[in-house]
Design a protein around this motif. Structure first.
Motif, short mmCIF file in Angstrom:
data_model
loop_
_atom_site.label_atom_id
_atom_site.label_comp_id
_atom_site.label_asym_id
_atom_site.label_seq_id
_atom_site.Cartn_x
_atom_site.Cartn_y
_atom_site.Cartn_z
N ASN A 269 -12.65 -51.73 -3.68
CA ASN A 269 -12.00 -51.74 -4.99
C ASN A 269 -11.83 -50.33 -5.55
O ASN A 269 -12.31 -50.01 -6.64
N PRO A 270 -11.14 -49.47 -4.81
CA PRO A 270 -11.00 -48.08 -5.26
C PRO A 270 -10.27 -47.94 -6.59
O PRO A 270 -10.52 -47.00 -7.35
N ALA A 271 -9.38 -48.88 -6.89
CA ALA A 271 -8.60 -48.77 -8.12
C ALA A 271 -9.43 -49.02 -9.36
O ALA A 271 -9.13 -48.49 -10.44
N THR A 272 -10.46 -49.84 -9.24
CA THR A 272 -11.28 -50.19 -10.41
C THR A 272 -12.68 -49.59 -10.36
O THR A 272 -13.42 -49.69 -11.34
N ALA A 273 -13.03 -48.96 -9.25
CA ALA A 273 -14.38 -48.42 -9.11
C ALA A 273 -14.69 -47.39 -10.18
O ALA A 273 -15.79 -47.38 -10.76
N ALA A 274 -13.73 -46.52 -10.48
CA ALA A 274 -13.97 -45.46 -11.45
C ALA A 274 -14.35 -46.02 -12.82
O ALA A 274 -15.26 -45.51 -13.48
N SER A 275 -13.65 -47.06 -13.26
CA SER A 275 -13.93 -47.62 -14.59
C SER A 275 -15.30 -48.29 -14.64
O SER A 275 -16.01 -48.18 -15.65
N VAL A 276 -15.69 -48.96 -13.57
CA VAL A 276 -17.00 -49.61 -13.54
C VAL A 276 -18.11 -48.57 -13.52
O VAL A 276 -19.11 -48.67 -14.24
N ILE A 277 -17.95 -47.54 -12.69
CA ILE A 277 -18.94 -46.46 -12.63
C ILE A 277 -19.02 -45.75 -13.97
O ILE A 277 -20.11 -45.46 -14.48
N ASN A 278 -17.88 -45.51 -14.58
CA ASN A 278 -17.86 -44.81 -15.86
C ASN A 278 -18.54 -45.62 -16.95
O ASN A 278 -19.24 -45.07 -17.81
N ALA A 279 -18.35 -46.93 -16.93
CA ALA A 279 -19.02 -47.78 -17.91
C ALA A 279 -20.54 -47.72 -17.73
O ALA A 279 -21.29 -47.66 -18.72
N ALA A 280 -21.00 -47.68 -16.47
CA ALA A 280 -22.42 -47.58 -16.21
C ALA A 280 -22.97 -46.22 -16.64
O ALA A 280 -24.06 -46.12 -17.22
N LEU A 281 -22.21 -45.15 -16.37
CA LEU A 281 -22.65 -43.82 -16.76
C LEU A 281 -22.68 -43.67 -18.28
O LEU A 281 -23.55 -42.99 -18.83
N THR A 282 -21.74 -44.32 -18.95
CA THR A 282 -21.73 -44.27 -20.41
C THR A 282 -23.00 -44.92 -20.97
O THR A 282 -23.63 -44.40 -21.89
N PRO A 288 -18.87 -41.14 -21.27
CA PRO A 288 -18.12 -41.32 -20.02
C PRO A 288 -17.65 -39.98 -19.47
O PRO A 288 -17.63 -38.97 -20.16
N LEU A 289 -17.26 -39.99 -18.20
CA LEU A 289 -16.62 -38.84 -17.59
C LEU A 289 -15.12 -38.92 -17.82
O LEU A 289 -14.56 -40.01 -17.99
N SER A 290 -14.47 -37.77 -17.82
CA SER A 290 -13.02 -37.80 -17.92
C SER A 290 -12.44 -38.41 -16.65
O SER A 290 -13.09 -38.43 -15.60
N ALA A 291 -11.22 -38.90 -16.75
CA ALA A 291 -10.57 -39.50 -15.58
C ALA A 291 -10.43 -38.48 -14.45
O ALA A 291 -10.61 -38.82 -13.28
N ASP A 292 -10.15 -37.23 -14.79
CA ASP A 292 -10.00 -36.19 -13.77
C ASP A 292 -11.32 -35.92 -13.05
O ASP A 292 -11.36 -35.76 -11.83
N VAL A 293 -12.41 -35.86 -13.82
CA VAL A 293 -13.71 -35.57 -13.23
C VAL A 293 -14.15 -36.69 -12.30
O VAL A 293 -14.55 -36.45 -11.15
N ILE A 294 -14.09 -37.92 -12.76
CA ILE A 294 -14.58 -39.01 -11.92
C ILE A 294 -13.66 -39.21 -10.71
O ILE A 294 -14.12 -39.56 -9.62
N GLY A 295 -12.36 -38.95 -10.89
CA GLY A 295 -11.45 -39.06 -9.76
C GLY A 295 -11.76 -38.03 -8.69
O GLY A 295 -11.80 -38.34 -7.49
N ARG A 296 -12.01 -36.78 -9.11
CA ARG A 296 -12.34 -35.73 -8.15
C ARG A 296 -13.68 -36.01 -7.48
O ARG A 296 -13.84 -35.81 -6.28
N ALA A 297 -14.64 -36.46 -8.27
CA ALA A 297 -15.97 -36.74 -7.72
C ALA A 297 -15.93 -37.84 -6.66
O ALA A 297 -16.51 -37.71 -5.58
N LEU A 298 -15.22 -38.92 -6.95
CA LEU A 298 -15.14 -40.03 -6.00
C LEU A 298 -14.41 -39.63 -4.73
O LEU A 298 -14.71 -40.15 -3.64
N ALA A 299 -13.47 -38.70 -4.84
CA ALA A 299 -12.75 -38.24 -3.65
C ALA A 299 -13.66 -37.48 -2.69
O ALA A 299 -13.36 -37.37 -1.50
#
Length: 359
Positions: A269-282, A288-299
């Motif tokens: 679920n790569p398309a939704t993983a960032a939002s779930v991880i971000n919710a947990a980190l929040t 939360p992390l910015s979209a750019d940060v979490i996108g780069r990190a997951l890559a």
């Protein structure tokens, strides 16, 4: 275990309880055969982890309910840590039962305890660590005279930085000083100090490397993946207190199954993983992390239940060379019997302990 089953058949409950206590007392023994697990679920499992992208299987397993589903009646309690050495202290003392942690602290604990403290029961994350530095530094030689940060003395990134510096002919003393001064620092403080110009760089796991790059104008001097064959190095493993594993293999198997489910979900679920991880980190870190940060990190991170056991001896050599660890036997460090049972049940390839334990 067969003796315990025989006692249950005749219904002598008190003697069965004594037999289970004896099992816990011999914690250094290997996990019972996967075909003979019959211990009752533990009342509680206390799990430690970091609020990091490299610990996403923990974040997802908790938030999506994968652990709770597999643990059933076993209560799941969680505790957030900042770095490996403090986590391993809690794990070895029995303050927690299992943890997501970098491989170096787990290895050091295992060697220091003579193989009695912990067992690696699964992998979680591969990759996701970088040396990021300020403008004006573009070669290793320019690091002489600088001050760099790592999450904690003796943690996986700390060992990696000191080892790499040595290959470039640069010294770093455990007490500070040398050609490069390394100051083990909390990750959030590292970001603030770097942004204020009080640090020249840091070797960090994700998302902190990405935060320094995108929020504080650092640039990457080295991605650790370049130092390993195939670019693969273990960043996070799932480890269990040996006594807990010996006493509650069924519960540990449920934890391992929850981890595998989390890894599968992240990869599927790569398309939704960032939002779930971000919710947990929040929830865990307050923002939360910015979209750019979490996108780069997951890559930069690959999620896998393979702990890459074959890299463990190299990690020992690194920690011994830089003075943060001791030489010793790794025989028995990995107990992958429960993981491989889970993988076989779903028709997937098993993973290897590389001769350093059971698989």
């Amino acid at each position: 275990m067969k003796g315990l089953q025989r006692l249950r058949i005749v219904g002598i409950a008190v003697l069965a309880t004594v037999a289970m206590t004896g099992c816990a007392a011999t914690a250094a023994a290997t996990t019972p055969s996967a075909t003979t697990l019959s211990d009752p679920p533990a009342a509680e499992l206390r799990l430690g982890y970091f609020a990091n992208v490299t610990h996403a299987p923990a974040l997802v397993g908790i938030r999506k309910g994968f652990f709770a589903k597999e643990l059933g009646t076993t209560k799941l309690s969680t505790e957030i840590f900042g770095a490996g050495p403090e986590t391993i202290e809690a794990l070895s003392s029995g303050a927690i039962d299992a943890a997501y942690i970098g491989p170096s602290p787990a290895i050091n604990s295992y060697i220091k305890s003579g193989g009695a403290s912990v067992k690696v029961v699964s992998g979680a994350a591969i990759g996701g660590a970088e040396l990021v530095v300020r403008a004006g530094i573009s070669t290793p030689s320019q690091l002489k005279g600088t001050t760099l940060a790592t999450p904690q003395l003796g943690n996986t990134q700390d060992v990696a930085l000191r080892s790499w510096l040595a290959t470039k002919g640069l010294t770093s003393h455990l007490t500070g000083g040398g050609d490069v001064t390394i100051t083990p620092t909390d990750n959030a403080q590292t970001l603030a100090l770097f942004a204020a110009g009080k640090l020249d760089g840091a070797w960090l796991p994700e998302p902190w490397a990405s935060r320094l790059v995108l929020e504080a104008k650092a640039h990457v001097l080295l991605n650790e993946a370049k130092l390993w064959p195939g670019g693969k190095f273990a960043t996070t493993a799932l480890v269990v207190n040996s006594s807990y594993l010996a006493a509650h293999p069924t519960t540990v198997e449920a934890l391992v199954k929850g981890n595998v489910d989390s890894v599968d979900w992240l990869n599927g679920n790569p398309a939704t993983a960032a939002s779930v991880i971000n919710a947990a980190l929040t929830k865990d870190a307050g923002k939360p992390l910015s979209a750019d940060v979490i996108g780069r990190a997951l890559a930069n991170v690959t999620f896998s239940s393979d702990p890459l056991a074959g890299t463990a001896k190299t990690l020992v050599a690194h920690s011994v060379a830089v003075g943060t660890g001791k030489a010793g036997s790794l025989s028995g460090l990995f107990d992958l019997t429960l993981l491989n049972r889970v993988l076989r049940a779903s028709g997937r390839p098993t993973v290897s302990a590389a001769g350093l334990g059971s698989d």
